[in-house]
Enzyme design. Structure first.
Site, short mmCIF file in Angstrom:
data_model
loop_
_atom_site.label_atom_id
_atom_site.label_comp_id
_atom_site.label_asym_id
_atom_site.label_seq_id
_atom_site.Cartn_x
_atom_site.Cartn_y
_atom_site.Cartn_z
N SER A 148 0.73 -1.16 0.05
CA SER A 148 0.06 -0.21 0.03
C SER A 148 0.84 1.11 0.15
O SER A 148 1.60 1.13 0.72
CB SER A 148 -0.79 -0.22 1.09
OG SER A 148 -2.04 1.03 1.18
N LYS A 193 -1.23 -0.77 -4.68
CA LYS A 193 -2.23 0.02 -4.62
C LYS A 193 -1.53 0.81 -3.75
O LYS A 193 -0.82 1.75 -2.78
CB LYS A 193 -2.84 -1.02 -2.62
CG LYS A 193 -4.08 -0.37 -2.01
CD LYS A 193 -4.56 -0.57 -1.55
CE LYS A 193 -4.75 -0.27 0.21
NZ LYS A 193 -5.72 -0.52 1.25
N LEU A 194 -2.88 1.89 -4.25
CA LEU A 194 -2.40 4.32 -4.18
C LEU A 194 -3.49 4.37 -3.19
O LEU A 194 -4.52 4.23 -3.65
CB LEU A 194 -2.66 4.51 -5.88
CG LEU A 194 -1.62 3.85 -6.52
CD1 LEU A 194 -1.45 4.47 -7.71
CD2 LEU A 194 -0.05 3.92 -6.50
N LYS A 195 -3.34 5.04 -2.33
CA LYS A 195 -4.00 5.55 -1.24
C LYS A 195 -4.85 7.18 -2.45
O LYS A 195 -3.63 7.63 -2.80
CB LYS A 195 -3.31 5.84 -0.64
CG LYS A 195 -2.85 4.77 0.84
CD LYS A 195 -4.48 4.36 1.57
CE LYS A 195 -4.26 3.58 2.43
NZ LYS A 195 -5.48 2.80 2.95
N ASP A 255 -7.35 2.92 -3.06
CA ASP A 255 -8.08 2.96 -1.69
C ASP A 255 -8.24 4.36 -1.33
O ASP A 255 -7.35 4.74 -1.37
CB ASP A 255 -6.87 2.07 -0.66
CG ASP A 255 -7.86 1.99 0.59
OD1 ASP A 255 -8.36 2.69 0.30
OD2 ASP A 255 -6.88 1.91 1.68
N ASN A 298 -10.29 5.08 1.42
CA ASN A 298 -10.68 5.30 2.32
C ASN A 298 -11.89 6.34 3.05
O ASN A 298 -11.82 7.36 3.87
CB ASN A 298 -9.65 5.88 3.52
CG ASN A 298 -8.63 4.79 3.56
OD1 ASN A 298 -7.23 4.46 3.22
ND2 ASN A 298 -9.11 3.65 4.19
N GLU A 342 -11.29 0.38 -3.21
CA GLU A 342 -11.42 0.53 -2.42
C GLU A 342 -12.02 1.11 -1.56
O GLU A 342 -11.67 2.84 -1.95
CB GLU A 342 -9.91 -0.05 -2.01
CG GLU A 342 -10.24 -0.79 0.05
CD GLU A 342 -9.28 -1.42 0.09
OE1 GLU A 342 -7.66 -1.12 -0.30
OE2 GLU A 342 -8.92 -2.00 1.85
N ASP A 370 -14.04 -2.03 1.98
CA ASP A 370 -12.87 -2.84 3.56
C ASP A 370 -14.01 -1.83 4.71
O ASP A 370 -14.55 -2.55 5.71
CB ASP A 370 -11.64 -1.92 3.13
CG ASP A 370 -11.06 -1.68 4.64
OD1 ASP A 370 -11.76 -2.04 5.85
OD2 ASP A 370 -10.18 -1.28 4.59
N LYS A 396 -10.39 -7.73 6.68
CA LYS A 396 -9.26 -7.34 8.47
C LYS A 396 -9.64 -7.94 9.43
O LYS A 396 -10.75 -7.26 10.18
CB LYS A 396 -8.94 -5.85 8.75
CG LYS A 396 -8.48 -5.37 6.97
CD LYS A 396 -8.21 -3.62 7.30
CE LYS A 396 -7.72 -2.54 6.87
NZ LYS A 396 -7.66 -1.16 6.41
N GLY A 452 -4.08 -4.87 5.40
CA GLY A 452 -3.82 -4.32 6.72
C GLY A 452 -3.31 -3.49 7.47
O GLY A 452 -4.64 -2.04 7.30
O1 NPG Z 1 -0.01 -3.43 4.21
O2 NPG Z 1 -0.21 -2.67 6.87
C1 NPG Z 1 -0.35 -2.02 5.74
C2 NPG Z 1 -1.09 -1.16 5.49
C3 NPG Z 1 -2.49 -0.84 4.36
O3 NPG Z 1 -2.94 0.93 3.68
C4 NPG Z 1 -3.02 0.04 4.07
N1 NPG Z 1 -3.78 0.46 5.26
O4 NPG Z 1 -7.34 1.89 4.63
O5 NPG Z 1 -6.31 0.01 4.31
C5 NPG Z 1 -6.12 1.29 4.97
C6 NPG Z 1 -4.61 1.15 5.65
C7 NPG Z 1 -5.07 1.62 7.13
C8 NPG Z 1 -3.77 1.32 7.39
C9 NPG Z 1 -6.23 1.54 7.27
C10 NPG Z 1 -3.97 1.44 9.37
C11 NPG Z 1 -6.27 2.06 8.92
C12 NPG Z 1 -4.63 2.00 9.59
#
Ligand code: NPG
Length: 369
Positions: free
Chosen positions: A133, A159-161, A186, A188, A211, A236, A260, A288
């Site tokens: 990510s 994966k690009l935020k 992603d 969020n 996502e 998610d 998750k 993750g």
């Molecule tokens: O590889 O552990 C990892 C992080 C992957 O982008 C990632 N997690 O929105 O999925 C998500 C994001 C996240 C990180 C979400 C921290 C919540 C807390």
């Protein structure tokens, strides 16, 4: 199994680089670890709640308080992961707190039984493909450098935020520079349904999925968005249980699901979501939340179940941490090995743990639930 007590321990681990998402920027990881102890052994758990309630409603100090005040009695008397889960069901929500307790109980149970996490859950592979990510960056050239580095390390999916103002340009630049790599985005929850026409402009880039574009509660909105864009929608934040997964799938809101365990109340519910999705032919992948080696071990084992047909956010330890609290997870040909030892199959380095501990307390399990 009998458990005498539960140790809560807060540690702070620096991240190798700031990790920026649409809900904030993390510089360090403030982690709550649990250790249950009984006459016959111990088990470790990791709480995925973040320092602030910005990804979801939970946060780490709140999770510790919920465990201390409301979840601890679930460990009384004869207990295993299923009885603990059932007893904790009295408490509404607080899934990250419950998941951490359940993880420690299951680890103790499996260590005593000599069974691995993957063996217990039904893993069918001994290694899993690793995705990574990539956070929001200050500039596109900076992003391209980061992606270049991850591809060189062997990551099999990027994966690009994204967020409004950081979506089309980074995706276009990554596609142009790296061609036909496995690529997904992603959001969020950063968009609304009125952004549908804008999000449809991602369609030509052939992404694996987008996502969680819309808010957590907006299942109907995701179903409507799915009719207006061709990029598959993955949920998610919205998927808080197997029931939520079944509803989202039948409403047409989720073509793919990110699992998750922390978000859904633990590994037992995570496996139920896997099963619901498999029954509907919906692909899943392992999310993750910047876990240490403890949580990572459990996630990697989960990702080895047969329905996990897409690479997960199961990155190597060094993606986030210069030094992990367990032996580090490393990439081998783009894959992580599924631990095979009893329980999680990994243990924390106690000396290192002492150095990074900011708080520690022992809670005796009450005599009755
Ligand atoms: O590889 O552990 C990892 C992080 C992957 O982008 C990632 N997690 O929105 O999925 C998500 C994001 C996240 C990180 C979400 C921290 C919540 C807390």
């Amino acid at each position: 199994m009998k458990l005498d007590g539960l140790e809560l321990r807060r540690i702070t681990l620096p991240l190798t680089a700031p990790f920026r998402t649409s809900f904030g920027t993390e510089h360090t990881r403030d982690v709550l670890l649990l250790r249950v102890q009984g006459p016959d052994g111990e088990g470790w758990g990791e709480c995925v709640a973040m320092a602030g309630p910005y990804y979801s409603s939970e946060h780490v100090t709140g999770a510790a308080e919920v465990i201390r005040r409301f979840l601890l009695p679930a460990l009384a008397g004869d207990v295993d992961a299923h009885t603990a889960e059932q007893r904790m069901g009295r408490v509404r929500g607080h899934r990250m707190a419950k998941s951490a307790v359940l993880m420690a109980v299951l680890d103790a149970q499996l260590r005593m039984a000599g069974m691995s996490w993957g063996g217990y859950l039904g893993a069918t592979r001994d290694r899993v493909p690793a995705g990574v990510s990539v956070g929001i960056m200050d500039s596109v050239p900076q992003l391209l450098d980061a992606v270049d580095g991850y591809l060189a390390e062997g990551y099999l999916r990027i994966k690009l935020k994204i967020e409004p103002g950081w979506d089309l340009a980074p995706v276009a630049a990554v596609r142009e520079r790296f061609g036909d790599i496995a690529l997904q985005v992603d959001a969020n929850t950063a968009y609304s349904l009125s952004d549908a026409r804008h999000l449809a402009r991602l369609d030509p880039f052939g992404l694996l999925l987008i996502e969680q574009p819309l808010p957590e509660e907006d299942i109907r909105g995701h179903a409507e968005l799915a009719r207006r864009i061709s990029t598959p929608i993955c949920l998610d934040e919205s998927i808080v249980s197997a029931r939520a997964a079944a509803d989202a799938i039948s409403l047409g809101a989720a073509a793919v699901v990110n699992i998750k365990p922390g978000r859904v109340g633990g590994y037992l519910e995570a496996r139920r979501i896997h099963d619901v999705c498999a029954a509907h032919g919906v692909p899943v992948w392992a999310g993750g939340m910047l876990e240490t080696g403890l949580g990572r071990a459990a996630n990697v084992a989960l990702a080895a179940l047969p329905g996990f047909t897409l690479p997960g956010d199961t990155s190597a330890s060094r993606r986030y941490y210069a030094r992990d609290i367990t032996d580090p997870f490393t990439l081998d040909d783009g894959h992580l090995a599924v631990p095979t030892g009893p329980g999680l199959g990994v243990s924390p380095d106690l000396d290192f743990l002492e150095q990074i501990t900011t708080h520690r307390e022992w809670l005796a399990v009450p005599a009755t639930a």
